[in-house]
Design a protein around this motif. Structure first.
Motif, PDB file in Angstrom:
ATOM      1  N   ARG A  34     -17.910   6.372   5.310  1.00  0.00           N
ATOM      2  CA  ARG A  34     -16.954   6.736   4.256  1.00  0.00           C
ATOM      3  C   ARG A  34     -16.317   8.072   4.552  1.00  0.00           C
ATOM      4  N   ARG A  35     -17.174   9.073   4.941  1.00  0.00           N
ATOM      5  CA  ARG A  35     -16.635  10.388   5.257  1.00  0.00           C
ATOM      6  C   ARG A  35     -15.643  10.307   6.434  1.00  0.00           C
ATOM      7  N   ARG A  36     -16.043   9.492   7.437  1.00  0.00           N
ATOM      8  CA  ARG A  36     -15.117   9.374   8.588  1.00  0.00           C
ATOM      9  C   ARG A  36     -13.796   8.714   8.155  1.00  0.00           C
ATOM     10  N   GLY A  37     -13.866   7.712   7.287  1.00  0.00           N
ATOM     11  CA  GLY A  37     -12.623   7.049   6.821  1.00  0.00           C
ATOM     12  C   GLY A  37     -11.753   8.013   6.056  1.00  0.00           C
ATOM     13  N   GLU A  38     -12.381   8.832   5.187  1.00  0.00           N
ATOM     14  CA  GLU A  38     -11.587   9.794   4.445  1.00  0.00           C
ATOM     15  C   GLU A  38     -10.949  10.802   5.385  1.00  0.00           C
ATOM     16  N   ALA A  39     -11.740  11.199   6.457  1.00  0.00           N
ATOM     17  CA  ALA A  39     -11.166  12.155   7.424  1.00  0.00           C
ATOM     18  C   ALA A  39      -9.976  11.529   8.163  1.00  0.00           C
ATOM     19  N   VAL A  40     -10.119  10.253   8.535  1.00  0.00           N
ATOM     20  CA  VAL A  40      -9.012   9.579   9.259  1.00  0.00           C
ATOM     21  C   VAL A  40      -7.790   9.467   8.368  1.00  0.00           C
ATOM     22  N   ILE A  41      -8.017   9.117   7.084  1.00  0.00           N
ATOM     23  CA  ILE A  41      -6.889   8.973   6.146  1.00  0.00           C
ATOM     24  C   ILE A  41      -6.201  10.305   5.958  1.00  0.00           C
ATOM     25  N   GLU A  42      -7.018  11.373   5.835  1.00  0.00           N
ATOM     26  CA  GLU A  42      -6.436  12.703   5.656  1.00  0.00           C
ATOM     27  C   GLU A  42      -5.628  13.105   6.892  1.00  0.00           C
ATOM     28  N   GLY A  43      -6.164  12.796   8.105  1.00  0.00           N
ATOM     29  CA  GLY A  43      -5.406  13.127   9.339  1.00  0.00           C
ATOM     30  C   GLY A  43      -4.099  12.364   9.406  1.00  0.00           C
ATOM     31  N   ALA A  44      -4.136  11.080   9.018  1.00  0.00           N
ATOM     32  CA  ALA A  44      -2.908  10.283   9.030  1.00  0.00           C
ATOM     33  C   ALA A  44      -1.896  10.827   8.056  1.00  0.00           C
ATOM     34  N   ARG A  45      -2.395  11.301   6.853  1.00  0.00           N
ATOM     35  CA  ARG A  45      -1.467  11.843   5.866  1.00  0.00           C
ATOM     36  C   ARG A  45      -0.823  13.107   6.410  1.00  0.00           C
ATOM     37  N   ARG A  46      -1.656  13.965   7.051  1.00  0.00           N
ATOM     38  CA  ARG A  46      -1.097  15.199   7.602  1.00  0.00           C
ATOM     39  C   ARG A  46      -0.090  14.877   8.714  1.00  0.00           C
ATOM     40  N   GLU A  47      -0.380  13.871   9.560  1.00  0.00           N
ATOM     41  CA  GLU A  47       0.552  13.498  10.665  1.00  0.00           C
ATOM     42  C   GLU A  47       1.861  12.956  10.108  1.00  0.00           C
ATOM     43  N   ALA A  48       1.755  12.195   9.012  1.00  0.00           N
ATOM     44  CA  ALA A  48       2.963  11.658   8.382  1.00  0.00           C
ATOM     45  C   ALA A  48       3.811  12.777   7.815  1.00  0.00           C
ATOM     46  N   ASP A  49       3.124  13.786   7.173  1.00  0.00           N
ATOM     47  CA  ASP A  49       3.881  14.918   6.632  1.00  0.00           C
ATOM     48  C   ASP A  49       4.577  15.678   7.752  1.00  0.00           C
ATOM     49  N   ARG A  50       3.861  15.812   8.866  1.00  0.00           N
ATOM     50  CA  ARG A  50       4.469  16.550   9.987  1.00  0.00           C
ATOM     51  C   ARG A  50       5.712  15.791  10.537  1.00  0.00           C
ATOM     52  N   ILE A  51       5.552  14.459  10.673  1.00  0.00           N
ATOM     53  CA  ILE A  51       6.683  13.654  11.215  1.00  0.00           C
ATOM     54  C   ILE A  51       7.868  13.696  10.268  1.00  0.00           C
ATOM     55  N   LEU A  52       7.594  13.669   8.944  1.00  0.00           N
ATOM     56  CA  LEU A  52       8.687  13.750   7.979  1.00  0.00           C
ATOM     57  C   LEU A  52       9.395  15.082   8.070  1.00  0.00           C
ATOM     58  N   ALA A  53       8.589  16.148   8.245  1.00  0.00           N
ATOM     59  CA  ALA A  53       9.210  17.480   8.356  1.00  0.00           C
ATOM     60  C   ALA A  53      10.089  17.553   9.605  1.00  0.00           C
ATOM     61  N   GLU A  54       9.543  17.062  10.721  1.00  0.00           N
ATOM     62  CA  GLU A  54      10.340  17.089  11.965  1.00  0.00           C
ATOM     63  C   GLU A  54      11.602  16.234  11.842  1.00  0.00           C
ATOM     64  N   THR A  55      11.477  15.057  11.191  1.00  0.00           N
ATOM     65  CA  THR A  55      12.641  14.167  11.024  1.00  0.00           C
ATOM     66  C   THR A  55      13.716  14.836  10.201  1.00  0.00           C
ATOM     67  N   GLU A  56      13.278  15.538   9.141  1.00  0.00           N
ATOM     68  CA  GLU A  56      14.252  16.224   8.287  1.00  0.00           C
ATOM     69  C   GLU A  56      14.962  17.312   9.069  1.00  0.00           C
ATOM     70  N   ILE A  57      14.181  18.045   9.870  1.00  0.00           N
ATOM     71  CA  ILE A  57      14.801  19.109  10.693  1.00  0.00           C
ATOM     72  C   ILE A  57      15.797  18.505  11.683  1.00  0.00           C
ATOM     73  N   GLU A  58      15.412  17.360  12.328  1.00  0.00           N
ATOM     74  CA  GLU A  58      16.311  16.718  13.313  1.00  0.00           C
ATOM     75  C   GLU A  58      17.579  16.180  12.644  1.00  0.00           C
ATOM     76  N   ALA A  59      17.433  15.655  11.457  1.00  0.00           N
ATOM     77  CA  ALA A  59      18.592  15.119  10.741  1.00  0.00           C
ATOM     78  C   ALA A  59      19.561  16.246  10.397  1.00  0.00           C
ATOM     79  N   GLN A  60      18.995  17.392   9.909  1.00  0.00           N
ATOM     80  CA  GLN A  60      19.873  18.520   9.601  1.00  0.00           C
ATOM     81  C   GLN A  60      20.600  19.008  10.848  1.00  0.00           C
ATOM     82  N   ARG A  61      19.879  19.008  11.984  1.00  0.00           N
ATOM     83  CA  ARG A  61      20.513  19.470  13.227  1.00  0.00           C
ATOM     84  C   ARG A  61      21.650  18.523  13.634  1.00  0.00           C
ATOM     85  N   ARG A  62      21.392  17.224  13.519  1.00  0.00           N
ATOM     86  CA  ARG A  62      22.425  16.255  13.898  1.00  0.00           C
ATOM     87  C   ARG A  62      23.625  16.318  12.970  1.00  0.00           C
TER      88      ARG A  62
END
Length: 528
Positions: A34-62
């Motif tokens: 359970r702890r490992r699943g929560e850690a994986v879910i949390e990592g995926a959420r953080r990776e998604a937030d990072r990708i969204l931030a990068e996408t927003e930055i790339e869109a503004q640049r374009r």
């Protein structure tokens, strides 16, 4: 027994301990997962937030890049528009200048035209004054001429109309005499020039032709190496001769002529096939019915190829390479055809060149005349196999194999059966007559020729009501004069048909004979 019970108790306790440890282990494992699943879910959420931030930055640049690019394109379009506007403005300025120049020129022309108009008006006034002066002078002259005419009539004792008629009659008579003399002189000169030109054209055409003439007959003689070969040719009880004659359609004559046998047939191609086949059989030495049929079949196949080859060679000799292959094969057959001893192929080549040279001298279509002359006797290649005259057969063959109407017309006119409508048709007829009439070209004993004409005339004289019969055009036409009191118009038609049928039944002749019956009624009266 107590020991067994004790062991069972120990075993049950051990199982309970094992089960307890299993439950604890399962609980710990589930918690860890359970702890490992929560850690994986949390990592995926953080990776998604990072990708969204990068996408927003790339869109503004374009968006910024697109904005910059749009501004640059707008600037370029504005610059191009300004440049085109300047060019159009310069063109309009140039057009305006040219229009101003043209307007100035038109103004000058208007001034010039006004001056010319004034001059023309002045000249018209002068011409009107001159016209009035001339009218008055003409009236005065007419008055003086009338006075002179009256005086002349009084002196001559004739009116003006009478003098005019007499003068016109005198001039007309003189003009007619002079015109008649002029016409006669022109006609004499034209006749003399045409005769001289015709003689020159024909002589030049004949000088350019040098043809050998080969005398043909209806028999061929084959030389044998020895008289012993005759017995082998005859075979047992004549079976070889019978097989040979059946295979070739040619009569084989074995007589007392030393070292030779004779092949007789009216069809020259079959006679040539028989001669070649017999020659091969004699060389081979094997002569029996089966071998005869084999050799004759091979020679017939080779003869078809030879006819085509010889036709192509003759066409190339006269410069006509585009004939249909079937026409070339028929041309090749003409080398085995003769007319009064003259080889038909040699005659056709000679007529082609004669017509060509005469047409070239006269400015006519030399190629057309040569082609028609070369093909004028093509019907003779098949006239012994098919019904009809060689003119009818030739016309059918030329139409079938794509020859032009001009060539067909020139061919069908060469015996005078049709009226020529072109110069080339006349030249082909003349060339055919020249080739046939040349010394040595044809062979016919004068006595036989006269006998043939006399027999033709006598045959017509045997019919009732015939007054006279004349064989003309070298025996190609028979003209019969009948008594009008004994033969009616309807009977004249039947007489012509009966004479033609009797000629077909009793006489042997080349080509065709035209029978013409002439019935004439004359009304005679004397004034006393």
């Amino acid at each position: 027994m107590p020991d067994m019970a004790q062991w069972l108790v120990y075993l049950a306790g051990a199982l309970a301990v094992v089960l307890l440890f299993g439950v604890v282990a399962i609980a710990m494992l589930w918690r860890t997962l359970r702890r490992r699943g929560e850690a994986v879910i949390e990592g995926a959420r953080r990776e998604a937030d990072r990708i969204l931030a990068e996408t927003e930055i790339e869109a503004q640049r374009r968006l910024k890049d697109a904005d910059v690019e749009a501004r640059e394109r707008l600037l370029e379009a504005r610059t191009e528009f300004e440049r085109e506007t300047r060019e159009h403005r310069l063109e309009l300025i140039g057009l305006e200048k040219r229009l101003d120049q043209r307007e100035a020129v038109l103004d000058e022309l208007a001034v010039t035209l006004a001056e010319r108009e004034r001059k023309v008006e002045t000249q018209e006034q002068q011409l009107d004054e001159q016209r009035r002066s001339l009218v008055s002078e003409q009236e005065e002259l007419e008055r003086l001429i009338a006075e002179q005419r009256v005086r002349l009539e009084q002196v001559a004792g004739m009116t003006t109309e009478q003098a005019k008629q007499e003068l016109i009659a005198s001039l007309e008579q003189e003009a007619r005499i002079e015109a008649a003399n002029l016409v006669k002189r022109i006609e004499d000169e034209a006749i003399e020039r045409s005769r001289e030109r015709a003689r020159r054209v024909i002589s030049m055409a004949i000088q350019r032709i040098a043809s050998d003439h080969v005398v043909e007959s209806t028999v061929s003689v084959l030389d044998l190496p020895s008289d012993d070969m005759k017995g082998r040719i005859i075979g047992r009880e004549g079976r070889n001769i019978r097989a040979f004659e059946q295979a070739t359609g040619v009569d084989l004559i074995v007589d007392d002529t030393p070292g030779a046998v004779i092949l007789s047939c009216f069809e020259p191609v079959r006679r040539e096939i028989a001669r070649l086949a017999l020659e091969r059989l004699v060389q081979d030495g094997r002569i029996h019915p089966a071998r005869i049929e084999e050799v004759v079949g091979k020679v017939q196949a080779e003869m078809d190829e030879k006819l085509l080859t010889d036709g192509e060679a003759a066409a190339l000799e006269v410069g006509i390479p585009d004939l249909h292959p079937e026409l070339l094969r028929l041309v090749g057959r003409l080398q085995f055809r003769s007319s009064y001893g003259q080889n038909a192929l040699k005659h056709s080549i000679e007529v082609a060149w004669l017509a060509h040279h005469m047409a070239a001298e006269l400015g006519a279509d030399a190629d057309l005349a040569k082609r028609a002359g070369f093909l004028h006797d093509i019907g003779k290649a098949v006239d012994r196999e098919m019904e009809g005259t060689h003119l009818e057969l030739g016309r059918e063959l030329l139409h079938r194999y794509g020859e032009s109407d001009a060539v067909v017309h020139a061919m069908e006119c060469h015996h005078g059966d049709y009226d020529p409508q072109t110069v080339e048709a006349v030249l082909v007829t003349a060339a055919d007559a020249l080739s046939a009439a040349r010394p040595g070209a044809r062979r016919e004993v004068l006595e036989n020729y006269i006998k043939r004409l006399e027999k033709l005339e006598n045959l017509a004289g045997e019919f009732k009501g015939v007054e006279k019969a004349y064989a003309i055009q070298a025996g190609r036409e028979l003209r019969i004069v009948v008594e009008s009191t004994k033969i009616s118009d309807e009977e004249a038609l039947w007489l012509a048909r009966d004479v033609a049928k009797k000629i077909e039944a009793e006489l042997t002749y080349p080509g065709q004979i035209k029978v013409t019956v002439i019935r004439e009624t004359r009304a005679v009266e004397y004034a006393r």
